[in-house]
Scaffold this active site. Structure first.
Site, PDB file in Angstrom:
ATOM      1  N   THR A 296       0.841  -1.206   0.000  1.00  0.00           N
ATOM      2  CA  THR A 296       0.000   0.000   0.000  1.00  0.00           C
ATOM      3  C   THR A 296       0.872   1.250   0.000  1.00  0.00           C
ATOM      4  OG1 THR A 296      -1.463   1.313   1.414  1.00  0.00           O
ATOM      5  CG2 THR A 296      -0.164  -0.351   2.527  1.00  0.00           C
ATOM      6  N   ASP A 297       0.304   2.354  -0.472  1.00  0.00           N
ATOM      7  CA  ASP A 297       1.052   3.622  -0.426  1.00  0.00           C
ATOM      8  C   ASP A 297       1.281   4.084   1.014  1.00  0.00           C
ATOM      9  OD1 ASP A 297      -1.564   4.464   0.194  1.00  0.00           O
ATOM     10  OD2 ASP A 297      -1.672   5.953  -1.415  1.00  0.00           O
ATOM     11  N   GLU A 298       0.509   3.516   1.970  1.00  0.00           N
ATOM     12  CA  GLU A 298       0.647   3.970   3.361  1.00  0.00           C
ATOM     13  C   GLU A 298       2.018   3.629   3.952  1.00  0.00           C
ATOM     14  OE1 GLU A 298      -2.561   3.754   6.047  1.00  0.00           O
ATOM     15  OE2 GLU A 298      -4.070   4.041   4.492  1.00  0.00           O
TER      16      GLU A 298
ATOM     17  N   TYR B  79      -1.563  -0.190  11.301  1.00  0.00           N
ATOM     18  CA  TYR B  79      -1.869  -0.844  10.020  1.00  0.00           C
ATOM     19  C   TYR B  79      -0.715  -0.660   9.040  1.00  0.00           C
ATOM     20  CZ  TYR B  79      -3.454  -1.221   5.203  1.00  0.00           C
ATOM     21  OH  TYR B  79      -3.529  -1.539   3.863  1.00  0.00           O
TER      22      TYR B  79
ATOM     23  N   LYS C 117       1.827  -3.464   7.328  1.00  0.00           N
ATOM     24  CA  LYS C 117       1.959  -3.673   5.877  1.00  0.00           C
ATOM     25  C   LYS C 117       3.406  -3.460   5.441  1.00  0.00           C
ATOM     26  CE  LYS C 117      -0.599  -4.511   3.118  1.00  0.00           C
ATOM     27  NZ  LYS C 117      -1.062  -5.828   2.565  1.00  0.00           N
TER      28      LYS C 117
HETATM   29  P1  NAD Z   1     -10.595  -6.167   2.988  1.00  0.00           P
HETATM   30  O1  NAD Z   1     -10.505  -5.870   4.446  1.00  0.00           O
HETATM   31  O2  NAD Z   1     -11.811  -5.795   2.234  1.00  0.00           O
HETATM   32  O3  NAD Z   1     -10.357  -7.733   2.727  1.00  0.00           O
HETATM   33  C1  NAD Z   1      -9.377  -8.464   3.427  1.00  0.00           C
HETATM   34  C2  NAD Z   1      -9.648  -9.946   3.212  1.00  0.00           C
HETATM   35  O4  NAD Z   1      -8.611 -10.675   3.873  1.00  0.00           O
HETATM   36  C3  NAD Z   1     -10.980 -10.425   3.798  1.00  0.00           C
HETATM   37  O5  NAD Z   1     -11.633 -11.259   2.868  1.00  0.00           O
HETATM   38  C4  NAD Z   1     -10.573 -11.202   5.031  1.00  0.00           C
HETATM   39  O6  NAD Z   1     -11.473 -12.239   5.395  1.00  0.00           O
HETATM   40  C5  NAD Z   1      -9.213 -11.730   4.609  1.00  0.00           C
HETATM   41  N1  NAD Z   1      -8.372 -12.046   5.760  1.00  0.00           N
HETATM   42  C6  NAD Z   1      -8.099 -11.239   6.828  1.00  0.00           C
HETATM   43  N2  NAD Z   1      -7.305 -11.884   7.700  1.00  0.00           N
HETATM   44  C7  NAD Z   1      -7.055 -13.111   7.167  1.00  0.00           C
HETATM   45  C8  NAD Z   1      -6.288 -14.212   7.589  1.00  0.00           C
HETATM   46  N3  NAD Z   1      -5.612 -14.219   8.755  1.00  0.00           N
HETATM   47  N4  NAD Z   1      -6.225 -15.297   6.790  1.00  0.00           N
HETATM   48  C9  NAD Z   1      -6.908 -15.328   5.617  1.00  0.00           C
HETATM   49  N5  NAD Z   1      -7.671 -14.313   5.180  1.00  0.00           N
HETATM   50  C10 NAD Z   1      -7.731 -13.209   5.943  1.00  0.00           C
HETATM   51  O7  NAD Z   1      -9.293  -5.501   2.346  1.00  0.00           O
HETATM   52  P2  NAD Z   1      -9.071  -4.815   0.919  1.00  0.00           P
HETATM   53  O8  NAD Z   1      -9.406  -3.388   0.995  1.00  0.00           O
HETATM   54  O9  NAD Z   1      -9.686  -5.670  -0.124  1.00  0.00           O
HETATM   55  O10 NAD Z   1      -7.475  -4.924   0.803  1.00  0.00           O
HETATM   56  C11 NAD Z   1      -6.873  -6.096   0.275  1.00  0.00           C
HETATM   57  C12 NAD Z   1      -5.362  -5.903   0.280  1.00  0.00           C
HETATM   58  O11 NAD Z   1      -5.004  -4.760  -0.485  1.00  0.00           O
HETATM   59  C13 NAD Z   1      -4.778  -5.671   1.668  1.00  0.00           C
HETATM   60  O12 NAD Z   1      -3.555  -6.345   1.747  1.00  0.00           O
HETATM   61  C14 NAD Z   1      -4.567  -4.168   1.736  1.00  0.00           C
HETATM   62  O13 NAD Z   1      -3.506  -3.845   2.609  1.00  0.00           O
HETATM   63  C15 NAD Z   1      -4.208  -3.877   0.295  1.00  0.00           C
HETATM   64  N6  NAD Z   1      -4.515  -2.506  -0.173  1.00  0.00           N
HETATM   65  C16 NAD Z   1      -5.777  -1.997  -0.015  1.00  0.00           C
HETATM   66  C17 NAD Z   1      -6.074  -0.736  -0.532  1.00  0.00           C
HETATM   67  C18 NAD Z   1      -7.455  -0.134  -0.383  1.00  0.00           C
HETATM   68  O14 NAD Z   1      -7.642   1.036  -0.707  1.00  0.00           O
HETATM   69  N7  NAD Z   1      -8.461  -0.870   0.053  1.00  0.00           N
HETATM   70  C19 NAD Z   1      -5.077   0.001  -1.175  1.00  0.00           C
HETATM   71  C20 NAD Z   1      -3.798  -0.550  -1.302  1.00  0.00           C
HETATM   72  C21 NAD Z   1      -3.538  -1.819  -0.817  1.00  0.00           C
HETATM   73  O1  DAU Z   2      -3.950   4.376   0.795  1.00  0.00           O
HETATM   74  C1  DAU Z   2      -4.261   3.012   0.745  1.00  0.00           C
HETATM   75  C2  DAU Z   2      -5.060   2.635   1.969  1.00  0.00           C
HETATM   76  O2  DAU Z   2      -6.343   3.225   1.800  1.00  0.00           O
HETATM   77  C3  DAU Z   2      -5.176   1.133   2.178  1.00  0.00           C
HETATM   78  O3  DAU Z   2      -3.891   0.602   2.425  1.00  0.00           O
HETATM   79  C4  DAU Z   2      -6.114   0.823   3.351  1.00  0.00           C
HETATM   80  O4  DAU Z   2      -6.310  -0.573   3.455  1.00  0.00           O
HETATM   81  C5  DAU Z   2      -7.458   1.493   3.103  1.00  0.00           C
HETATM   82  O5  DAU Z   2      -8.298   1.299   4.216  1.00  0.00           O
HETATM   83  C6  DAU Z   2      -7.267   2.992   2.839  1.00  0.00           C
HETATM   84  O6  DAU Z   2      -6.832   3.674   4.051  1.00  0.00           O
HETATM   85  P1  DAU Z   2      -7.414   5.121   4.453  1.00  0.00           P
HETATM   86  O7  DAU Z   2      -7.224   5.293   5.883  1.00  0.00           O
HETATM   87  O8  DAU Z   2      -6.898   6.179   3.527  1.00  0.00           O
HETATM   88  O9  DAU Z   2      -8.961   4.876   4.050  1.00  0.00           O
HETATM   89  P2  DAU Z   2     -10.339   5.236   4.784  1.00  0.00           P
HETATM   90  O10 DAU Z   2     -11.423   4.875   3.850  1.00  0.00           O
HETATM   91  O11 DAU Z   2     -10.393   4.707   6.168  1.00  0.00           O
HETATM   92  O12 DAU Z   2     -10.245   6.826   4.885  1.00  0.00           O
HETATM   93  C7  DAU Z   2     -10.066   7.649   3.738  1.00  0.00           C
HETATM   94  C8  DAU Z   2      -9.911   9.075   4.249  1.00  0.00           C
HETATM   95  O13 DAU Z   2     -11.169   9.501   4.786  1.00  0.00           O
HETATM   96  C9  DAU Z   2      -8.901   9.228   5.356  1.00  0.00           C
HETATM   97  O14 DAU Z   2      -8.213  10.466   5.225  1.00  0.00           O
HETATM   98  C10 DAU Z   2      -9.749   9.244   6.632  1.00  0.00           C
HETATM   99  C11 DAU Z   2     -11.041   9.896   6.154  1.00  0.00           C
HETATM  100  N1  DAU Z   2     -12.257   9.441   6.877  1.00  0.00           N
HETATM  101  C12 DAU Z   2     -12.480   8.106   6.982  1.00  0.00           C
HETATM  102  C13 DAU Z   2     -13.580   7.612   7.673  1.00  0.00           C
HETATM  103  C14 DAU Z   2     -13.817   6.137   7.811  1.00  0.00           C
HETATM  104  C15 DAU Z   2     -13.147  10.362   7.404  1.00  0.00           C
HETATM  105  O15 DAU Z   2     -12.947  11.586   7.272  1.00  0.00           O
HETATM  106  N2  DAU Z   2     -14.249   9.884   8.057  1.00  0.00           N
HETATM  107  C16 DAU Z   2     -14.497   8.557   8.233  1.00  0.00           C
HETATM  108  O16 DAU Z   2     -15.516   8.205   8.877  1.00  0.00           O
END
Ligand code: NAD
Ligand code: DAU
Length: 335
Positions: free
Chosen positions: A125-127, A150, A154
């Site tokens: 992730t970019d985080e 988190y 990662k």
């Molecule tokens: P999500 O929370 O929607 O899904 C996570 C999945 O992993 C779920 O299906 C959960 O059941 C499974 N899981 C959790 N713990 C587990 C374990 N111990 N064993 C097996 N399965 C397990 O997450 P997402 O948003 O789909 O993200 C997927 C991946 O992409 C993550 O690695 C996250 O860090 C990365 N990522 C997410 C974003 C984003 O914006 N959502 C951006 C960049 C990278």
């Molecule tokens: O950048 C990639 C990441 O993006 C992934 O690695 C993470 O898995 C994914 O959850 C996401 O993280 P963020 O923290 O950026 O996403 P979130 O949707 O939680 O929040 C997006 C932005 O909105 C962040 O600046 C926090 C803000 N926010 C979020 C929530 C849930 C609010 O202002 N109010 C809220 O209630």
């Protein structure tokens, strides 16, 4: 190709599984997912049963089970997405983040090495880069400076994947994507939360001044980038994936409310996320040049499609939002 995906019942994973089964008839896919609160079998219900798909309910940090699965099935390639993914939850309790995101990644790397897996994508992730000021972008050579539990978990997985390459020349490829949005995103995340609270006429919590910036990409564009990373990426290399689409949170919420014709007064400023990263922005030039990565879905069009999807899938999100665990989390987070 025998492909093992982890986390395929989550948001990005289910979009990836659906896309691969539709686009690549030569792929046989096993999906390892623990079905945590975020892993929802309903995310793939429209697709199953499918002759080239098998779901395995298991924890990626369970070494014995992972070793047995890899030794029995001999996957040729792995895309590792399984993770605890929500920053706010990692502030409440980091324990499952360390187990799944750190230990789970090492378990999978070890099982893959033992069985000679030919390609292993770690979905980072970019985080991991930390937070930017008002200018500049992260490139793959920017230092890692994660700032939430988190992000640290990662980054640890990312570094373990790099260590496997450096130590054993294990064919590991790392992708670091920016914020995803689109269908099947669990409604604790910002964009689905804004859409659904607006649809139900509930207040929309905006952390702090709402001027934090995220770099948004449609999940389908992310998925389209993961495939060339898996099949053509150079082992040991990192690829940033982004659509160069920086948006302040307040503007995101206001755009969604305008597209829905909802009342802007629903937006409520609430206590900021502790340690809230101010700005993320990624330079995806390397992936564009080396992988032919080219996001296709324009921002407003993607938002429109996403809103329409949530409109059309009320049973999907109502089932989640009515669950006791979701309501307890919401109460604890927002009071
Ligand atoms: P999500 O929370 O929607 O899904 C996570 C999945 O992993 C779920 O299906 C959960 O059941 C499974 N899981 C959790 N713990 C587990 C374990 N111990 N064993 C097996 N399965 C397990 O997450 P997402 O948003 O789909 O993200 C997927 C991946 O992409 C993550 O690695 C996250 O860090 C990365 N990522 C997410 C974003 C984003 O914006 N959502 C951006 C960049 C990278
Ligand atoms: O950048 C990639 C990441 O993006 C992934 O690695 C993470 O898995 C994914 O959850 C996401 O993280 P963020 O923290 O950026 O996403 P979130 O949707 O939680 O929040 C997006 C932005 O909105 C962040 O600046 C926090 C803000 N926010 C979020 C929530 C849930 C609010 O202002 N109010 C809220 O209630």
């Amino acid at each position: 190709m025998r492909l093992l995906v982890t986390g395929g019942l989550g948001f990005i994973g289910s979009n990836l599984v659906r896309w691969i089964l539709q686009q690549h008839p030569d792929v046989e896919l096993v999906n390892v997912d623990a079905e945590t609160y975020a892993g929802n079998p309903a995310n793939l219900a429209d697709l199953l049963p499918h002759p080239r798909y098998r779901g395995v309910r298991a924890d990626v940090a369970d070494r014995a089970t992972m070793r047995a699965l890899f030794h029995d099935w001999h996957p040729e390639a792995v895309v590792h997405l399984a993770a605890e993914s929500h920053v706010d939850r990692s502030l409440q309790d980091a324990t499952p983040f360390l187990r799944t995101n750190v230990e789970g990644t090492q378990v999978l790397l070890d099982a893959a090495r033992e069985t000679g897996v030919g390609r292993f994508v770690y979905v980072s992730t970019d985080e991991v880069y930390g937070s930017l000021g008002p200018t500049g972008v992260f490139t793959e050579t920017s230092p890692l400076a994660p700032r939430s539990p988190y992000a640290v978990s990662k980054a640890a997985g990312d570094l373990l994947a790099q260590a496997a390459y450096h130590t054993w020349r294990q064919p590991v490829i790392i992708t670091r994507c920016s914020n995803n949005y689109g269908p099947y995103q669990y409604p604790e995340k910002f964009i689905p939360l804004v859409i659904l609270n607006a649809l139900e006429g509930q207040p929309i919590p905006l952390y702090g001044d709402g001027q934090q910036v995220r770099d948004w990409i449609h999940v389908e564009d992310h998925v389209r980038g993961l495939w060339p990373a898996l099949t053509r990426g150079t082992p040991g290399r990192v690829y940033n994936l982004s659509a160069r689409n920086e948006q302040p949170n307040r503007a995101v919420a206001e755009t969604i409310l305008a597209l829905l014709g909802a009342d802007p007064a629903l937006l409520r400023t609430v206590r900021d996320r502790p340690g809230h990263d101010r700005r993320y922005a990624l330079d995806p030039s390397r992936a564009e040049q080396e992988l032919g990565f080219a996001p296709r879905i324009p921002w407003r069009e993607g938002l429109r499609q996403t809103i329409a999807w949530y409109h059309q899938h009320t049973a999907w999100w109502r089932a989640i939002r009515e669950r006791e665990d979701y309501q307890n989390y919401y109460q604890q987070q927002y009071g």
